[in-house]
Scaffold this active site. Structure first.
Site, short mmCIF file in Angstrom:
data_model
loop_
_atom_site.label_atom_id
_atom_site.label_comp_id
_atom_site.label_asym_id
_atom_site.label_seq_id
_atom_site.Cartn_x
_atom_site.Cartn_y
_atom_site.Cartn_z
N GLY A 13 0.96 -1.14 -0.04
CA GLY A 13 -0.02 -0.02 0.02
C GLY A 13 0.72 1.30 -0.05
N GLY A 15 -0.13 4.59 0.19
CA GLY A 15 -1.05 5.62 0.74
C GLY A 15 -0.12 6.38 1.88
N GLY A 18 1.26 3.78 4.54
CA GLY A 18 2.31 2.63 4.07
C GLY A 18 3.60 3.66 3.82
CG PHE A 121 -12.95 18.80 11.29
CD1 PHE A 121 -13.07 20.17 10.64
CD2 PHE A 121 -12.91 17.85 10.76
CE1 PHE A 121 -12.63 19.92 9.13
CE2 PHE A 121 -12.64 17.50 9.42
CZ PHE A 121 -12.37 18.80 8.72
CD GLN A 239 -17.13 8.83 9.64
OE1 GLN A 239 -16.21 9.46 8.95
NE2 GLN A 239 -17.22 8.87 11.14
CG HIS A 241 -18.47 12.77 5.12
ND1 HIS A 241 -19.30 13.88 4.90
CD2 HIS A 241 -17.54 12.97 5.54
CE1 HIS A 241 -18.48 14.75 5.23
NE2 HIS A 241 -17.37 14.44 5.77
CG LEU A 251 -15.06 14.25 1.48
CD1 LEU A 251 -16.30 13.89 2.45
CD2 LEU A 251 -13.79 13.88 1.80
CB THR A 253 -14.10 19.01 3.48
OG1 THR A 253 -13.45 18.76 4.55
CG2 THR A 253 -14.16 20.36 3.03
CD GLU A 254 -16.75 17.12 10.35
OE1 GLU A 254 -16.40 17.20 11.54
OE2 GLU A 254 -16.82 15.67 10.07
NE ARG A 285 -16.39 13.37 9.34
CZ ARG A 285 -15.27 13.15 8.55
NH1 ARG A 285 -15.05 11.73 8.31
NH2 ARG A 285 -14.65 14.28 8.30
CG HIS A 350 -16.22 9.47 4.64
ND1 HIS A 350 -15.62 9.95 3.28
CD2 HIS A 350 -15.42 9.79 5.73
CE1 HIS A 350 -14.69 10.75 3.50
NE2 HIS A 350 -14.46 10.64 4.94
CD GLU A 374 -11.12 3.53 5.34
OE1 GLU A 374 -12.38 3.43 5.09
OE2 GLU A 374 -10.64 4.57 4.86
NE ARG A 385 -12.56 8.55 10.02
CZ ARG A 385 -12.41 9.71 9.28
NH1 ARG A 385 -11.87 10.86 9.80
NH2 ARG A 385 -12.81 9.62 8.09
CB SER A 390 -9.16 9.24 8.97
OG SER A 390 -9.14 10.46 8.21
CG LEU A 391 -5.74 12.95 6.58
CD1 LEU A 391 -5.71 14.49 6.13
CD2 LEU A 391 -5.14 12.29 5.37
#
Length: 575
Positions: A13, A15, A18, A121, A239, A241, A251, A253-254, A285, A350, A374, A385, A390-391
């Site tokens: 992975g 992302g 990884g 947020f 989740q 969104h 998406l 964004t929030e 959310r 989401h 994830e 969440r 998540s980031l």
């Protein structure tokens, strides 16, 4: 191992999780490589928009913020299903990881005094979400990829993981010895030897019809680890969104609501006052998604089932400065300019709070095998969440997994036995693919895939009940049987995405089945899991994690384990 590419640490992975793990393993002195299904900067991490949480205290209204308050908000937002010591790790290490990303080159937005800007947020007691306009994931992904290039970390791009090779080490002990992957451009099936493997394959949102996830997010790597003997945990918690673009589910964004956007129903009413009078649009959310769906279900939605997200009052300057990507998406895909017209939004799948069971370092029950991002369930998100976590999870636990995998990768295993096992797994995979290619009669994968997505969207969505979940479980089992007779439409070796999609569908069906079955068994409402026939949270019976073990024949075996609770006793969640 002779004849196979070998690395101390192999990461599956490309992302954020990884890549952060790769940097950490490299700094630990390991020979590390990354195997990715797509070119790394095409990973879904780049689609993250709104920001990353850290208790920096930069915002004028957040100068009293602390990591302890961040941990509490995370645990409360999780509806008390998060393992609390691990949520504390996430919050405590957040400031250092975010500042590290800044020092490595991430272009965060800034306040006039030069400090990293932070915005509110949902579910947060303080404005603690650091952001790079509305392209935060994109900025972070490019930063980490550049750090990997700087360290000359090798990449195997466009390789699809099909199976992990696990060697029996003794009584109830297993060790991962390598992986088998399909090179999509050539059709070659290759084996890779490794002292340790970190799987960071992302989410599996495409088991649903309406999802913010990229087409690549099918959970193929998750399924490979599941089949290798690692349990899935808390898969019922999906989740949705609250604000995805109507019609495409891209998406929104929030961060739009964090900047002050309003949610309006068909009557022009800011309806969140009925559901979360204090937090309003910045409730967690799960609460906002249910509120929107309720408005639509009760006839207060617009046209075919959406509400409006209004930012016109923010003014052209703020929209262009802080939400340029969202404005472009709205204009390109909905034909509306948010400066002049509200954005049509609806809930969409989401994120999966559930995933592969592991500890706070990403380590699983299989020796040498780690999971992060994830696809994992470290259980910092619990039943819901918080946006911005998540980031953060990718860089906090990516680093921790990479460091420990570097140590584990240097442990000497039984190399000859491992080599034989890897050869055997590769032979089995080749035989399975050849059998699939030679099958003459049956149906193509696309009909099964679309039906699975329809079933999940209809019955395992924002609202759930016994009848719908039972129907989903039964039909998914039937779809798994149909999959056994699937045929290919393409005989190409190079770039045979008919083969890729068909191989991936098997894993998608397994993940969908576990999700539906775990949701059926959990007879309560908690976070994102809302049973209309079992209203209310039931801590007496359900303050525990659901687990699922792979069964080659029949349904997965469900079990349960306790939530780790330390300093934050469960209480009613109000916003």
């Amino acid at each position: 191992m002779a004849g196979f590419p070998h690395h101390d640490v192999l990461i599956i992975g490309g992302g954020l999780s990884g890549l952060r793990a790769a940097v950490a393993a490299h700094e630990g002195g390991s020979d590390v490589a990354v195997l990715s299904k797509v070119y790394p900067i095409r990973s879904h991490s780049g689609a993250a928009q709104g920001g990353v949480n850290a208790a920096l205290g930069n915002h004028p209204e957040g100068h009293d913020d602390t990591w302890q308050r961040h941990a509490f908000d995370t645990i409360k937002g999780a509806d008390y299903l998060a393992d609390q010591p691990r949520a504390e790790v996430l919050a405590r290490e957040a400031p250092e990881r975010v500042l590290e990303m800044e020092h490595w080159g991430t272009y965060f937005s800034r306040f006039p005094d030069g400090r990293i800007a932070q915005r509110p947020f949902g579910g947060a007691g303080f404005p603690r979400t650091c952001y790079a306009a509305d392209r935060t994931g994109h900025q972070m992904l490019h930063t980490l990829y550049q750090q990997c290039l700087k360290r000359d970390i090798p990449f195997y791009n466009e390789w699809l993981l099909t199976r992990l090779a696990v060697h029996e080490e003794g009584h109830d002990a297993q060790r991962v010895v390598g992986a088998v992957a399909l090179h999509v451009p050539s059709g070659e099936l290759q084996a890779f030897s490794a002292g340790a493997i970190i799987v960071a394959g992302g989410g599996h949102g495409r088991i649903y019809a309406k999802s913010t996830n990229s087409y690549i997010n099918v959970g193929s790597a998750t399924a490979a680890v599941f089949r290798a003997g690692v349990a899935l945990e808390d898969m019922a918690f999906v989740q949705f969104h609250p604000t995805t673009l109507y019609g495409t589910n891209i998406l929104i964004t929030e961060g739009v609501r964090g900047e002050g956007g309003y949610l309006l129903n068909s009557e022009g009413e800011r309806f969140m006052e009925r559901y979360a009078p204090d937090a309003m649009e910045l409730a967690p959310r799960d609460i906002v998604a249910r509120a929107i769906q309720t408005e639509v279900d009760e006839g207060r939605g617009l046209k075919d089932g959406y509400v409006e997200l209004d930012v016109r009052h923010l003014g052209e300057g703020i929209i262009k400065e802080r939400l340029p990507g969202i404005r472009q998406i709205a204009m390109d895909f909905a034909g509306v300019d948010p400066i002049e017209t509200p954005i049509p939004v609806q809930p969409g799948q989401h994120y999966s709070m559930g995933g592969l069971a592991c500890d706070e370092n990403g380590e699983t029950t299989v020796n040498g095998l780690f999971v992060v991002g994830e696809c994992s369930c470290i259980s910092v998100h619990g039943a819901n969440r918080l946006g911005g976590n998540s980031l953060l999870e990718t860089i906090v636990f990516g680093k921790r997994a990479g460091e420990l995998a570097s140590q584990r990768g240097n442990d000497s295993a039984d190399r000859p036995a491992g080599e034989e096992r890897l050869k055997e797994v590769r032979r089995e995979e080749r035989t399975a693919i050849e059998t699939l290619k030679e099958r003459g009669e049956g149906e193509r994968q696309i009909a099964i895939r679309r039906r699975m997505q329809e079933v999940m969207t209809k019955h395992v969505g924002v609202f759930r009940d016994d009848a719908g979940l039972s129907e989903a479980v039964e039909e998914l089992a039937e779809l798994k049987e149909r999959y056994e007779d699937v045929v290919l439409d393409s005989e190409n070796r190079a770039f045979n995405y008919d083969l890729v999609d068909t191989l991936e569908l098997g894993g998608m069906l397994e993940l969908a089945e576990v999700t539906a079955l775990a949701a059926l068994r959990r007879t309560e409402c908690r976070g994102s899991h809302w049973r209309t026939d079992h209203l209310g949270r039931d801590d007496d019976h359900w303050l525990r994690h659901s687990t699922a073990a792979y069964s080659p024949e029949g349904r997965p075996e469900l079990g349960y384990k306790d939530v780790i609770i330390t300093d934050y006793p469960p209480q009613e969640r109000e916003y």
